[in-house]
Every structure is written in structure tokens, then in C-alpha cells.
Design a protein around this motif. Sequence first.
Motif, mmCIF file in Angstrom:
data_model
loop_
_atom_site.group_PDB
_atom_site.id
_atom_site.type_symbol
_atom_site.label_atom_id
_atom_site.label_comp_id
_atom_site.label_asym_id
_atom_site.label_seq_id
_atom_site.Cartn_x
_atom_site.Cartn_y
_atom_site.Cartn_z
ATOM 1 N N MET A 1 0.812 -1.215 0.000
ATOM 2 C CA MET A 1 0.000 0.000 0.000
ATOM 3 C C MET A 1 0.845 1.264 0.000
ATOM 4 O O MET A 1 0.326 2.363 -0.132
ATOM 5 N N TYR A 20 1.670 5.889 -4.238
ATOM 6 C CA TYR A 20 0.611 6.833 -4.604
ATOM 7 C C TYR A 20 -0.109 6.319 -5.845
ATOM 8 O O TYR A 20 0.528 6.044 -6.864
ATOM 9 N N SER A 21 -1.419 6.192 -5.769
ATOM 10 C CA SER A 21 -2.222 5.820 -6.942
ATOM 11 C C SER A 21 -2.725 7.101 -7.597
ATOM 12 O O SER A 21 -2.992 8.102 -6.918
ATOM 13 N N HIS A 57 -1.909 5.481 -1.087
ATOM 14 C CA HIS A 57 -2.789 4.317 -0.978
ATOM 15 C C HIS A 57 -2.918 3.822 0.463
ATOM 16 O O HIS A 57 -3.848 3.078 0.795
ATOM 17 N N ASP A 117 -8.458 3.498 -0.382
ATOM 18 C CA ASP A 117 -8.461 2.639 -1.561
ATOM 19 C C ASP A 117 -9.264 3.362 -2.644
ATOM 20 O O ASP A 117 -9.663 4.517 -2.463
ATOM 21 N N ASN A 124 -8.560 1.277 3.309
ATOM 22 C CA ASN A 124 -8.424 0.084 2.495
ATOM 23 C C ASN A 124 -9.296 -1.032 3.061
ATOM 24 O O ASN A 124 -9.180 -1.380 4.236
#
Length: 449
Positions: free
Chosen positions: A41, A44-45, A168, A172, A312
Amino acid sequence: MASPILPAFTVRRGEPVLVSPAATTPTETKALSDLDDAEGMRFYSSGIHLYRADPSKQGVDPAAVIREALARALVPYYPLAGRIREEAGRKLVVDCEAQGVMFVDADADLTAADFGDVQSPPFPCFEQFILEATTVAGVEPVIDRPLLYIQVTRLKCGGFIFGQRFCHCVVDAPGGMEFEKVICELARGEPGPSVPPAWGREMFMARQPPQPSYPHPEYSEPAGGADRMLSTPASDMARVPFFFGPREIAGLRQRAPPHMGRSSRFELVAACIWLGRTAALGYGADEEVRLSFIVNARGRPDVPLPEGFYGNAFAYSVAATTAGELCAGGLGYALELVKKAKSAVTYDYLQSVADLMVLRGRPLFALSRTYIVSDVSHAGFKSVDFGWGEPVYGGPAKGGEGPLPGVTNYFSRSKNGKGEEGTVVPICLPKDAMDKFQLEVQGLTAEIL
């Protein structure tokens, strides 16, 4: 499905600024869950939304509107304005002191029409429209950094692009969309969020004492030799989006064993790609191959998530076999393994993952001979409306994110040139494997007359 070729353009960014909550917020430290702070996790998304001009908004600066709404949204979502700190045992916590999120406005010599009918990631030239987090030796640290980076790029037609990068560890995909929808509500004039946020991370903390109740192969390397996907240079990889529309899904359904009952679109596509990918990469018959996919816990009756939870809430489940057994068993065998893995994720399974994280130092999931997929079709990207209407494009910026290209993939909803809706998967493979993969997929999806 090919990405449009954009005309030459320049993006002129302003000076990035920190946007803090618009009102006083609690000063405290909040622990992330043992699912949040896993190694997988800690990145960075990124996502992008493209908007056309709205004649009723002439003279209104979208960057100013979004910046003001962002500051207001950070009041109820104040942990997002904090900073992550690592404690003993690699445990992550958020120090909430209203430090702020990073924001920049920009202008580009482009129109929304220049992007054509973009429907699937990667978004053309996405690097120009998202504000990158600071990297150290090619890695994006999450410790003591802003948890959110936003760039609003005004287009010369009056439209704009909203690009974001979320840590992240704190959200999520559905959780990030919840926060963006609150920004939208405030930007459109609502007095506050329709659904107040809930922290709720304690429900995904390890039990005392931690006692994993499942084997969790996703965190152990599979048996077999080296994986060429991990050693092939990016320059030797081919990237092709594959569209699974009504005809392709019908072809897959014809090959699905009747005794399994009706299979979901995700199950069919995942089984097809896993099978075709394994055959194309030419793994040894005795080598273990895996399909690992995200199973969302939201909406499951046995998972007591509070309304407004934005952390998440998923686990990686694994279908595993040998390359020889998978290729010999065909689609029916692959589908059976996918269904079994999908049904394995329960609240006890999620708690077991949290227990394993604590006992094993929060390991990264295994990557060798593993194909990792995430279905973001239902994340709500198209419902992000800041007052300029539904986005032309809304979804991930890249075709896949995580440790390596081609190992991780997004499934998203799209339309083809005929207006048919389907699932699009941006595949990344070594160039010499792509042709074989295409033939495998064509054979599996062709309708049986």
C-alpha cells in the motif's frame, strides 16, 4: 482503442501550494489499520478526470472552485491533511496537525476534443496532468509527505483536467472516490457531505495475539525458476489495450462449463487473460503460476464496515496451479480456480491478513509468475462532477500501478468504436509474447457457431 496523438502542447504549472482545512480540526494521532500499512500500500495511486467546457460556467475558474471546496472537504476528512509517521514494528500512524495537501493550477494549449474519445487508461501524456510526489531513488516515500497531490489544468476550450495522486495507505479506490465526491458536493454548493466520513480502522487491526487462519500464498514466492516479466526492460515491452465487449463475453460464456453456473464478467475476463498470458510467456510445465486479484469487502454482509469508511477494505486472493495444468485445463479449469479464490475472502480472511502483516513485518505480495489485477469498473470515476457535468474520461491515469509494469493491471469499463460497452484491459508483455497472447485471446473469445 488506440490513444490519440496529441498536437504539440505546453503545460504551464503555477507554484504548488499547501491547502489546509478551512476550519480548525482536531490535533491528534490516528493509527492506520494493519491492512493500510502493508508494504504493497506504500505508494501513490493516480487518477484523471477530463471535462468539457460548460457555457454556463464561462468566466468561472475551475481551479479556484476546486481549491476552495478542497479546503472545506478537508475539515471532516482532516486525517488526509496530516502526515504519516512510522513507529516500532513498521506500524504507520497519521499525525493530524492540518499540514495540508499539495495543490497546483496549470494551463495547457489543448482542448478537450484533442483527446478524442479516450475511454481507458493510460490517459494520453498523463505525466503532464498529475503533480508527481517526490521520489527518492525512483521510489515514492509515503513517510512525512502530503497524502494527496492535486493538479487542475485549465484547457483553452474552457474545459479542464483534474489529476490526483493519493497515498494508498489512507484510501483505496472507492474511498478516494468518496472524498472526491464530497469535494464535488461542496463545489456545487452543498453545505456539507451527504455521507459523513468514518475512520473505522480498528476493525482491520491484528488480533491479540495475531493468529493467521489462512496460508496466504500471496505473500510467499511461488515454486519455479526466474520470471521473465521481472527482468524484461521496459523498452522491450509492448502495451496493447484489449476490449472484451458483448461478442467476446459471449464467446467466453460458451466455453464456461455449465455446472459452474453463471460467471461474472470479471471472472470470465480474468480467467481468459491468465490462461492466455501463461501460454504466451512460455513458462515451464512444472512452474507455479498465479492470478492474484483484489476482492473488495464493501457491501459484504459479514464485513461490518461503517458507512463513510474510506480506508483500504480489500484483500488479495490467489488462484494458483502449474503452467502445465492451467494450459491443459483450459478456460473451465482457470475459471474454477478464479471462482474458488474469489469466494475465499471473508471478514475472518481479512483479519488473518492483518495478523500476518504484524507477524511478518508487513511484507510485499509476491510478484514472480504472478498476474495481479484490480477491477475498478465500479469505483465511481464517472460520477465525479464538480459542476461541469460528467467527465469525458474518468479513471486511472496509468494502465497499471505498483512495483512493475505488466505485473499489475486495471480492469475498467469502456466503449469501443461501435458504442458497445465492455471491459478494457491494458496488457503489457514482452514484445515477442504479445502476438501469441493475442492469438490465445482470439481463440478463447471467438463465438462457437
